[in-house]
Design a protein around this motif. Sequence first.
Motif, PDB file in Angstrom:
ATOM      1  N   THR A   1     -17.743  24.728  87.012  1.00 35.56           N
ATOM      2  CA  THR A   1     -16.910  25.732  86.227  1.00 35.56           C
ATOM      3  C   THR A   1     -15.642  25.155  86.979  1.00 35.56           C
ATOM      4  OG1 THR A   1     -18.869  26.280  85.285  1.00 35.56           O
ATOM      5  CG2 THR A   1     -16.778  27.443  84.561  1.00 35.56           C
TER       6      THR A   1
ATOM      7  N   ASP B   1     -12.005  23.177  85.403  1.00 33.18           N
ATOM      8  CA  ASP B   1     -11.041  24.102  84.859  1.00 33.18           C
ATOM      9  C   ASP B   1     -10.059  22.482  85.143  1.00 33.18           C
ATOM     10  OD1 ASP B   1      -9.766  26.135  84.224  1.00 33.18           O
ATOM     11  OD2 ASP B   1      -9.713  27.517  85.573  1.00 33.18           O
TER      12      ASP B   1
ATOM     13  N   GLN C   1     -15.199  26.382  76.141  1.00 33.60           N
ATOM     14  CA  GLN C   1     -16.612  26.167  76.596  1.00 33.60           C
ATOM     15  C   GLN C   1     -17.254  27.789  76.982  1.00 33.60           C
ATOM     16  OE1 GLN C   1     -19.251  22.952  78.408  1.00 33.60           O
ATOM     17  NE2 GLN C   1     -20.089  24.800  77.415  1.00 33.60           N
ATOM     18  N   ALA C   2     -16.744  28.168  77.445  1.00 39.08           N
ATOM     19  CA  ALA C   2     -17.157  29.323  77.804  1.00 39.08           C
ATOM     20  C   ALA C   2     -17.415  30.442  76.508  1.00 39.08           C
ATOM     21  CB  ALA C   2     -16.078  30.402  78.891  1.00 39.08           C
TER      22      ALA C   2
ATOM     23  N   CYS D   1     -21.654  31.113  75.195  1.00 35.86           N
ATOM     24  CA  CYS D   1     -21.763  32.136  75.118  1.00 35.86           C
ATOM     25  C   CYS D   1     -22.079  32.841  73.473  1.00 35.86           C
ATOM     26  CB  CYS D   1     -21.169  33.494  75.922  1.00 35.86           C
ATOM     27  SG  CYS D   1     -20.828  32.558  77.561  1.00 35.86           S
TER      28      CYS D   1
ATOM     29  N   SER E   1     -13.699  35.815  76.645  1.00 35.76           N
ATOM     30  CA  SER E   1     -13.880  34.013  76.773  1.00 35.76           C
ATOM     31  C   SER E   1     -12.711  33.547  76.057  1.00 35.76           C
ATOM     32  CB  SER E   1     -15.258  33.170  76.680  1.00 35.76           C
ATOM     33  OG  SER E   1     -15.926  33.775  78.141  1.00 35.76           O
TER      34      SER E   1
ATOM     35  N   SER F   1     -12.661  30.863  86.797  1.00 35.82           N
ATOM     36  CA  SER F   1     -12.954  29.723  86.528  1.00 35.82           C
ATOM     37  C   SER F   1     -14.888  30.375  88.090  1.00 35.82           C
ATOM     38  CB  SER F   1     -13.311  28.399  86.617  1.00 35.82           C
ATOM     39  OG  SER F   1     -12.484  28.275  88.463  1.00 35.82           O
TER      40      SER F   1
ATOM     41  N   LEU G   1     -16.726  32.765  85.847  1.00 39.34           N
ATOM     42  CA  LEU G   1     -17.941  32.216  85.055  1.00 39.34           C
ATOM     43  C   LEU G   1     -18.424  31.793  85.142  1.00 39.34           C
ATOM     44  CD1 LEU G   1     -16.277  32.342  81.798  1.00 39.34           C
ATOM     45  CD2 LEU G   1     -15.680  30.839  82.089  1.00 39.34           C
TER      46      LEU G   1
ATOM     47  N   PHE H   1     -22.472  32.516  83.923  1.00 40.51           N
ATOM     48  CA  PHE H   1     -23.511  30.762  83.267  1.00 40.51           C
ATOM     49  C   PHE H   1     -24.622  31.144  84.070  1.00 40.51           C
ATOM     50  CE2 PHE H   1     -19.031  28.437  81.532  1.00 40.51           C
ATOM     51  CZ  PHE H   1     -19.127  29.278  80.356  1.00 40.51           C
TER      52      PHE H   1
ATOM     53  N   LEU I   1     -24.028  23.779  77.976  1.00 37.82           N
ATOM     54  CA  LEU I   1     -22.870  23.554  79.145  1.00 37.82           C
ATOM     55  C   LEU I   1     -23.268  22.186  79.345  1.00 37.82           C
ATOM     56  CD1 LEU I   1     -24.128  26.555  81.712  1.00 37.82           C
ATOM     57  CD2 LEU I   1     -22.026  26.119  80.157  1.00 37.82           C
TER      58      LEU I   1
END
Length: 344
Positions: free
Chosen positions: A155, A159, A168-169, A173, A200, A220, A223, A227, A250
């Motif tokens: 991740t 970034d 993406q987050a 989610c 996010s 990042s 995060l 995940f 992901l």
Amino acid sequence: MLTDAMLAVLACFLMSLLFTWLVRYYALHKGVMDVPNARSSHAVPTPRGGGLGMVAAFLTTLLFVLLAGLVPAEHHLFLWALLLAGVALAIVGFVDDHGGLPVRVRLAVHLASGALLAWACQQIAPFNLGFGPIAHAWLAYPLATLGVVWVLNLTNFMDGIDGLAGGQAFLACALVAVFVWFGSHGLGAFLPVALLAAASLGFLVWNFPPAKIFMGDVGSGALGLFFGGFALWHAALLGSQWLYVWLLLLGVFVVDATYTLVRRALRKQNLGQAHRSHAFQRASRRLKGHKPVTLCVYGIIIFWLAPWAWLVAFYGIHGMVALVLAYLPLLAIAKYFKAGELDD
């Protein structure tokens, strides 16, 4: 209870909006800026560290729902572990954004945080990859810990352009939250993920191209930890297929980061050196902008990866089979953009 939970999600979104604005104000006045260089994917100096607002909003609301008893007591051990590990990662990332930390310090915190989450999940159920439980803790714990650390770092690697990691987050989610709700798996499994989606989204308002602030390591790293932790938690709580649900959603990050790292290793490049050879970075240069690539990634998640994740969650498709079939086109895209080759 549901009304209180939805209010907590809304509060998390609004707090993330406000906290990110405050971090941006601080960064502009203190000169905490990301200045473009030969290895950057942006062209103008931009404040960094905005992920602090997102992480602070998430951890604050998570603390509130724990203290208010909005999630059942059986979830508290994992969520307290996630809270503690998230604070540790945020502190490490904040210090790193303001001057850097030795690699060994960062790695030690990453491993300790991953091990804590792996231990908390093991208290729910033995690790299971869909082929039967991994019976031996000496094997299960290292695998789970390293898995969290890898998701954390990939991740961080990904970034690199406006709106990519934040989007993406939010999508991953939000989609998992919808899946959990649709499957009637309870408020406890739904609410923490919904909170991270809301946090996010609040950050993404500021980071969508053209970005007004960057996420930074403080965002990042935490995060990626969330995940990996949620993937293990849902796999232990709801069944092994949920690990694959997370890995599918992901998938863009997993494939691009892993393929690029392997290619760089095969070319005997310095793996610790900053670079801009990920597929998404090469694509942004070819398409002359961040927004087309970011929107394409959003499309891949929604229209390609989410249907595979749905099939795994609800229709009995084995996660490993879905993972191979879903990842093959992503590998082809990474190869097409020559990910991991020498920077151009």
